[in-house]
Design a protein around this motif. Structure first.
Motif, PDB file in Angstrom:
ATOM      1  N   MET A   1      -3.475  -5.313  -7.022  1.00  0.00           N
ATOM      2  CA  MET A   1      -4.609  -4.383  -6.975  1.00  0.00           C
ATOM      3  C   MET A   1      -5.184  -4.287  -5.563  1.00  0.00           C
ATOM      4  O   MET A   1      -5.525  -3.195  -5.109  1.00  0.00           O
ATOM      5  CB  MET A   1      -5.694  -4.825  -7.968  1.00  0.00           C
ATOM      6  N   VAL A   2      -5.275  -5.422  -4.876  1.00  0.00           N
ATOM      7  CA  VAL A   2      -5.770  -5.406  -3.490  1.00  0.00           C
ATOM      8  C   VAL A   2      -4.826  -4.599  -2.605  1.00  0.00           C
ATOM      9  O   VAL A   2      -5.265  -3.781  -1.795  1.00  0.00           O
ATOM     10  CB  VAL A   2      -5.948  -6.846  -2.956  1.00  0.00           C
ATOM     11  N   LEU A   3      -3.543  -4.805  -2.765  1.00  0.00           N
ATOM     12  CA  LEU A   3      -2.562  -4.046  -1.988  1.00  0.00           C
ATOM     13  C   LEU A   3      -2.674  -2.555  -2.269  1.00  0.00           C
ATOM     14  O   LEU A   3      -2.626  -1.737  -1.344  1.00  0.00           O
ATOM     15  CB  LEU A   3      -1.147  -4.545  -2.299  1.00  0.00           C
TER      16      LEU A   3
ATOM     17  N   VAL B   1      -3.617   0.373   0.529  1.00  0.00           N
ATOM     18  CA  VAL B   1      -2.738   1.521   0.791  1.00  0.00           C
ATOM     19  C   VAL B   1      -3.487   2.834   0.594  1.00  0.00           C
ATOM     20  O   VAL B   1      -3.398   3.742   1.426  1.00  0.00           O
ATOM     21  CB  VAL B   1      -1.480   1.451  -0.101  1.00  0.00           C
ATOM     22  N   PHE B   2      -4.263   2.949  -0.487  1.00  0.00           N
ATOM     23  CA  PHE B   2      -5.012   4.188  -0.720  1.00  0.00           C
ATOM     24  C   PHE B   2      -6.103   4.384   0.330  1.00  0.00           C
ATOM     25  O   PHE B   2      -6.359   5.507   0.760  1.00  0.00           O
ATOM     26  CB  PHE B   2      -5.617   4.212  -2.123  1.00  0.00           C
ATOM     27  N   GLY B   3      -6.745   3.314   0.748  1.00  0.00           N
ATOM     28  CA  GLY B   3      -7.759   3.414   1.794  1.00  0.00           C
ATOM     29  C   GLY B   3      -7.174   3.868   3.106  1.00  0.00           C
ATOM     30  O   GLY B   3      -7.742   4.731   3.794  1.00  0.00           O
TER      31      GLY B   3
ATOM     32  N   ALA C   1      -5.693  10.838   6.361  1.00  0.00           N
ATOM     33  CA  ALA C   1      -5.880  12.256   6.040  1.00  0.00           C
ATOM     34  C   ALA C   1      -7.155  12.791   6.675  1.00  0.00           C
ATOM     35  O   ALA C   1      -7.171  13.915   7.193  1.00  0.00           O
ATOM     36  CB  ALA C   1      -5.920  12.449   4.528  1.00  0.00           C
ATOM     37  N   GLN C   2      -8.221  12.005   6.668  1.00  0.00           N
ATOM     38  CA  GLN C   2      -9.468  12.443   7.286  1.00  0.00           C
ATOM     39  C   GLN C   2      -9.310  12.596   8.795  1.00  0.00           C
ATOM     40  O   GLN C   2      -9.830  13.540   9.384  1.00  0.00           O
ATOM     41  CB  GLN C   2     -10.588  11.449   6.975  1.00  0.00           C
TER      42      GLN C   2
END
Length: 65
Positions: free
Chosen positions: A17-19, A23-25, A31-32
């Motif tokens: 879950m941390v990984l 990755v999503f962060g 993208a920003q």
């Protein structure tokens, strides 16, 4: 013995879950940053009509992945 197995599985789940969150962060941050760079190019090139700016941003974002 069963307690160790349950703790190991729980640890693997938490690590996964941390990984996933990292990755999503990172992906969101990238993208920003790309969107900001494309917006700056629109300002620098003085692209005025809204539809032209939208098409330019879409092409810029696509070219950067």
């Amino acid at each position: 013995m069963i307690t160790k197995i349950v703790l190991a599985i729980g640890g693997l789940f938490v690590a996964g879950m941390v990984l996933l969150l990292v990755v999503f962060g990172w992906s969101s941050s990238n993208a920003q940053q790309t969107n900001g760079e494309c917006s700056m190019l629109i300002i620098e090139r003085k692209i005025e009509p809204a539809n032209a700016a939208t098409e330019h941003r879409r092409a810029c974002m696509a070219s950067r992945g």
